[in-house]
Scaffold this motif. Structure first.
Motif, PDB file in Angstrom:
ATOM      1  N   HIS A 148       2.773 -44.256 -26.663  1.00 47.83           N
ATOM      2  CA  HIS A 148       3.847 -45.258 -26.550  1.00 47.83           C
ATOM      3  C   HIS A 148       4.093 -45.643 -25.093  1.00 47.83           C
ATOM      4  CE1 HIS A 148       5.175 -44.923 -30.762  1.00 47.83           C
ATOM      5  NE2 HIS A 148       5.027 -43.626 -30.645  1.00 47.83           N
ATOM      6  N   ALA A 149       3.135 -45.364 -24.210  1.00 42.55           N
ATOM      7  CA  ALA A 149       3.350 -45.511 -22.764  1.00 42.55           C
ATOM      8  C   ALA A 149       3.829 -46.910 -22.367  1.00 42.55           C
ATOM      9  CB  ALA A 149       2.072 -45.161 -22.003  1.00 42.55           C
ATOM     10  N   ASP A 150       3.400 -47.946 -23.076  1.00 40.83           N
ATOM     11  CA  ASP A 150       3.806 -49.319 -22.736  1.00 40.83           C
ATOM     12  C   ASP A 150       5.309 -49.537 -22.911  1.00 40.83           C
ATOM     13  OD1 ASP A 150       1.240 -49.999 -22.089  1.00 40.83           O
ATOM     14  OD2 ASP A 150       0.803 -51.003 -23.993  1.00 40.83           O
ATOM     15  N   ASP A 151       5.934 -48.706 -23.744  1.00 41.12           N
ATOM     16  CA  ASP A 151       7.365 -48.856 -24.019  1.00 41.12           C
ATOM     17  C   ASP A 151       8.224 -47.901 -23.189  1.00 41.12           C
ATOM     18  OD1 ASP A 151       7.427 -50.824 -26.283  1.00 41.12           O
ATOM     19  OD2 ASP A 151       6.125 -49.317 -27.191  1.00 41.12           O
ATOM     20  N   VAL A 152       7.597 -47.136 -22.295  1.00 42.17           N
ATOM     21  CA  VAL A 152       8.310 -46.073 -21.584  1.00 42.17           C
ATOM     22  C   VAL A 152       8.389 -46.370 -20.084  1.00 42.17           C
ATOM     23  CG1 VAL A 152       8.276 -43.610 -21.001  1.00 42.17           C
ATOM     24  CG2 VAL A 152       7.630 -44.345 -23.299  1.00 42.17           C
ATOM     25  N   GLU A 153       9.591 -46.254 -19.527  1.00 38.55           N
ATOM     26  CA  GLU A 153       9.790 -46.395 -18.084  1.00 38.55           C
ATOM     27  C   GLU A 153       9.406 -45.104 -17.374  1.00 38.55           C
ATOM     28  OE1 GLU A 153      10.447 -48.202 -14.613  1.00 38.55           O
ATOM     29  OE2 GLU A 153      10.688 -49.206 -16.543  1.00 38.55           O
TER      30      GLU A 153
ATOM     31  N   THR B 169      18.029 -47.411 -21.037  1.00 40.41           N
ATOM     32  CA  THR B 169      17.890 -47.058 -22.455  1.00 40.41           C
ATOM     33  C   THR B 169      17.436 -45.609 -22.507  1.00 40.41           C
ATOM     34  OG1 THR B 169      17.237 -49.341 -22.950  1.00 40.41           O
ATOM     35  CG2 THR B 169      16.808 -47.688 -24.648  1.00 40.41           C
ATOM     36  N   MET B 170      18.407 -44.703 -22.623  1.00 44.58           N
ATOM     37  CA  MET B 170      18.127 -43.265 -22.554  1.00 44.58           C
ATOM     38  C   MET B 170      17.813 -42.700 -23.942  1.00 44.58           C
ATOM     39  SD  MET B 170      18.404 -42.607 -19.318  1.00 44.58           S
ATOM     40  CE  MET B 170      17.980 -40.883 -19.593  1.00 44.58           C
ATOM     41  N   VAL B 171      16.799 -41.833 -23.988  1.00 39.27           N
ATOM     42  CA  VAL B 171      16.399 -41.160 -25.221  1.00 39.27           C
ATOM     43  C   VAL B 171      16.240 -39.674 -24.911  1.00 39.27           C
ATOM     44  CG1 VAL B 171      14.652 -40.987 -27.036  1.00 39.27           C
ATOM     45  CG2 VAL B 171      15.145 -43.215 -25.997  1.00 39.27           C
ATOM     46  N   GLU B 172      16.865 -38.823 -25.729  1.00 39.34           N
ATOM     47  CA  GLU B 172      16.714 -37.385 -25.531  1.00 39.34           C
ATOM     48  C   GLU B 172      16.038 -36.765 -26.747  1.00 39.34           C
ATOM     49  OE1 GLU B 172      19.159 -33.343 -24.218  1.00 39.34           O
ATOM     50  OE2 GLU B 172      20.288 -35.075 -24.951  1.00 39.34           O
TER      51      GLU B 172
ATOM     52  N   ARG C  56      15.378 -51.905 -27.591  1.00 40.38           N
ATOM     53  CA  ARG C  56      16.173 -53.027 -28.107  1.00 40.38           C
ATOM     54  C   ARG C  56      16.237 -54.214 -27.147  1.00 40.38           C
ATOM     55  NH1 ARG C  56      18.723 -48.250 -29.039  1.00 40.38           N
ATOM     56  NH2 ARG C  56      18.806 -47.607 -31.226  1.00 40.38           N
ATOM     57  N   SER C  57      15.588 -54.090 -26.018  1.00 38.53           N
ATOM     58  CA  SER C  57      15.626 -55.177 -25.028  1.00 38.53           C
ATOM     59  C   SER C  57      14.353 -55.101 -24.190  1.00 38.53           C
ATOM     60  CB  SER C  57      16.855 -55.022 -24.128  1.00 38.53           C
ATOM     61  OG  SER C  57      16.719 -53.867 -23.317  1.00 38.53           O
ATOM     62  N   GLU C  58      14.348 -55.842 -23.084  1.00 42.58           N
ATOM     63  CA  GLU C  58      13.184 -55.771 -22.196  1.00 42.58           C
ATOM     64  C   GLU C  58      13.149 -54.449 -21.434  1.00 42.58           C
ATOM     65  OE1 GLU C  58      16.521 -56.978 -19.658  1.00 42.58           O
ATOM     66  OE2 GLU C  58      15.838 -57.593 -21.658  1.00 42.58           O
TER      67      GLU C  58
END
Length: 268
Positions: free
Chosen positions: A128-133, A39-42, A102-104
């Protein structure tokens, strides 16, 4: 896969410096190693130099762009990706990144961050660290040096401590001014931030930890005894097995967490 982009002049008020060196772009992409399941975000895609490579590798991307003139250019350039290229016309400083998950799969965030907001934006993203790989950013080299510095180094301070509290921090490589148009007056560098799934040291209250670190570095040439006087006494510092005569840049993160947790317990 793309149409020729429309000319766009970099805007100083947005801190825009557009990356154009293809060798550097490929090196960044190799460091990120995007995959089609990611899930890439720029953040701040600009004219899409990195975007093009990210889409080619991952096939799907969310982009956040503040400059209203750029989304139409980017939508034209990447029209062939349809709804797999999603651009959000928003200020990344105020953006809720959790909505993009949108997913795990956690978010993989990439960006050439404007120098004038880079540190504030990173603090926002750490919330937002919990949501970031992981996060890969192009930043002013001086900022990267501060984020990666350890105890005893001149650049060690609030930014590095808080970044390293949440993440494994890796300084990857330097990017010269000539890789950009217009060329900035300073070197840039690529940094990788990987949020810990289990924190090495756990603060009872992150806000209290931030207060301790900020207070300790108010006057970095002074000792902990002097700087932390508003929060606790030299005797209390000593009781935590910490030398109150030390300067704050000598303290590892574990000691800052110990002081913070002591103050949290003292309050309760």
């Amino acid at each position: 896969m793309s149409k020729k982009p429309v000319a766009h002049k970099a805007r100083k008020r947005f801190g825009q410096n557009f990356l154009h060196d293809h060798g550097i772009i490929r090196r960044i992409i190799r460091s990120i190693a995007p995959h089609e399941t990611d899930t890439m975000v720029e953040i701040g895609p600009g004219l899409g130099a990195l975007t093009e490579e990210l889409l080619a590798e991952a096939g799907e991307l969310d982009a956040i762009e503040l400059d209203r003139d750029l989304p139409p250019i980017l939508r034209t350039k990447f029209f062939s990706y349809g709804d797999k290229f999603r651009i959000h016309e928003a200020d990344a400083m105020k953006f809720d990144f959790t909505q993009l998950r949108r997913s795990e799969k956690r978010l993989r965030i990439v960006g050439n961050l404007p120098y004038n907001i880079s540190t504030q934006l990173i603090f926002h993203l750490l919330s937002h660290a919990d949501d970031v790989e992981d996060m890969h950013f192009m930043l002013q080299k001086e900022v990267v040096d501060r984020m990666a510095a350890g105890p005893g180094e001149n650049n060690y301070g609030r930014l590095g401590i808080m970044a390293q509290y949440f993440c494994k921090v890796e300084s990857l490589f330097v990017v010269p001014p000539g890789a950009f148009n217009p060329a900035p007056k300073v070197d840039s560098a690529i940094i990788r931030l990987t949020p810990y799934r289990e924190l090495p040291y756990v603060a009872d209250e992150v806000e209290q930890l931030q207060t301790v670190v900020r207070t300790a570095f108010n006057m970095r040439r002074k000792t902990l005894r002097n700087n932390l006087k508003p929060l606790l006494s030299a005797e209390e510092i000593e009781a935590l097995n910490i030398d109150p005569g030390l300067r704050p840049e000598k303290l590892p993160i574990s000691d800052f967490v110990a002081i913070s947790n002591y103050l949290s317990k003292k309050k309760s």
